[in-house]
Design a protein around this motif. Structure first.
Motif, PDB file in Angstrom:
ATOM      1  N   SER A 134       0.855  -1.183   0.000  1.00 42.77           N
ATOM      2  CA  SER A 134       0.000   0.000   0.000  1.00 42.77           C
ATOM      3  C   SER A 134       0.892   1.234   0.000  1.00 42.77           C
ATOM      4  O   SER A 134       1.735   1.394   0.878  1.00 42.77           O
ATOM      5  CB  SER A 134      -0.886  -0.007   1.248  1.00 42.77           C
ATOM      6  OG  SER A 134      -1.280   1.295   1.591  1.00 42.77           O
ATOM      7  N   LYS A 135       0.711   2.101  -0.966  1.00 43.54           N
ATOM      8  CA  LYS A 135       1.537   3.312  -1.040  1.00 43.54           C
ATOM      9  C   LYS A 135       1.376   4.168   0.208  1.00 43.54           C
ATOM     10  O   LYS A 135       2.335   4.749   0.695  1.00 43.54           O
ATOM     11  CB  LYS A 135       1.188   4.115  -2.288  1.00 43.54           C
ATOM     12  CG  LYS A 135       1.692   3.469  -3.557  1.00 43.54           C
ATOM     13  CD  LYS A 135       1.374   4.312  -4.768  1.00 43.54           C
ATOM     14  CE  LYS A 135       1.833   3.586  -6.017  1.00 43.54           C
ATOM     15  NZ  LYS A 135       1.398   4.239  -7.226  1.00 43.54           N
ATOM     16  N   GLY A 136       0.168   4.242   0.744  1.00 41.48           N
ATOM     17  CA  GLY A 136      -0.078   5.050   1.941  1.00 41.48           C
ATOM     18  C   GLY A 136       0.684   4.526   3.142  1.00 41.48           C
ATOM     19  O   GLY A 136       1.337   5.282   3.855  1.00 41.48           O
ATOM     20  N   THR A 137       0.623   3.226   3.357  1.00 39.23           N
ATOM     21  CA  THR A 137       1.324   2.621   4.491  1.00 39.23           C
ATOM     22  C   THR A 137       2.826   2.732   4.307  1.00 39.23           C
ATOM     23  O   THR A 137       3.559   3.027   5.247  1.00 39.23           O
ATOM     24  CB  THR A 137       0.917   1.143   4.658  1.00 39.23           C
ATOM     25  OG1 THR A 137      -0.502   1.087   4.828  1.00 39.23           O
ATOM     26  CG2 THR A 137       1.604   0.498   5.845  1.00 39.23           C
ATOM     27  N   ALA A 139       4.518   5.034   2.627  1.00 32.30           N
ATOM     28  CA  ALA A 139       4.930   6.421   2.855  1.00 32.30           C
ATOM     29  C   ALA A 139       4.903   6.764   4.344  1.00 32.30           C
ATOM     30  O   ALA A 139       5.812   7.420   4.855  1.00 32.30           O
ATOM     31  CB  ALA A 139       4.029   7.372   2.071  1.00 32.30           C
ATOM     32  N   LYS A 140       3.859   6.294   5.040  1.00 36.28           N
ATOM     33  CA  LYS A 140       3.733   6.553   6.474  1.00 36.28           C
ATOM     34  C   LYS A 140       4.915   5.946   7.227  1.00 36.28           C
ATOM     35  O   LYS A 140       5.514   6.593   8.086  1.00 36.28           O
ATOM     36  CB  LYS A 140       2.402   5.950   6.942  1.00 36.28           C
ATOM     37  CG  LYS A 140       1.894   6.420   8.244  1.00 36.28           C
ATOM     38  CD  LYS A 140       0.439   6.035   8.499  1.00 36.28           C
ATOM     39  CE  LYS A 140       0.172   4.567   8.400  1.00 36.28           C
ATOM     40  NZ  LYS A 140      -1.156   4.160   8.867  1.00 36.28           N
TER      41      LYS A 140
END
Length: 156
Positions: A134-137, A139-140
């Motif tokens: 997941s790109k969001g995870t 990046a986070k």
């Protein structure tokens, strides 16, 4: 249209409450159904009922201890309620069941930070970023790792 959002939230709450009643009926017939307990825990979590959610996850884990997601969500609740060491144990159990569970690695990093172990946090965030699809995870996790590294507290 501010009223619309409120109506949608109320609808969501009512839907969750109806589903909870259905789960209660199902559990009366089969009180050891780990999957129903797990789903019940997720609904309580969605409603912000942390204690009821934790209890449901614990019941699910009694019946089905290999459920990595239940360990993960139980850990998140424990972390939110200030039980960091228990949360760390829950995330470690989730990772024993599913070693490539990037969200559990990320949450483990947050626990390490709160417990004053920046090196452990940095490592956990790196693993989370490496594993995450997941790109969001991703990046986070990368942002959290960089923040620990920049703070200089990653050296122990």
């Amino acid at each position: 249209m501010p009223g619309r959002g409120r109506k949608l939230r109320l609808f969501g709450v009512r839907k969750c409450e109806e589903e909870l009643k259905e789960f209660e009926r199902l559990l009366e017939r089969n009180p050891e159904d780990a999957d129903i307990w797990f789903e019940k825990g997720k609904l309580h979590l969605k409603l912000g009922e942390l204690e009821k959610s934790r209890e449901a996850f614990e019941k699910a884990l009694e019946e089905k201890p290999e459920n990595a997601e239940a360990w993960h969500l139980r850990g998140k609740i424990l972390f939110e309620t200030g039980s960091e060491k228990e949360a760390l144990h829950a995330f470690e159990m989730a990772l024993r069941k599913k070693p490539d569970f990037s969200e559990a690695w990320y949450e483990k990093g947050k626990v390490f930070l709160r417990l004053g172990n920046p090196k452990g946090a940095e490592n956990a965030f790196k693993i989370a970023a490496d594993l995450s699809e997941s790109k969001g995870t991703k990046a986070k996790a990368e942002t959290a790792r960089a923040r620990v590294e920049r703070s200089g507290s990653g050296q122990k």
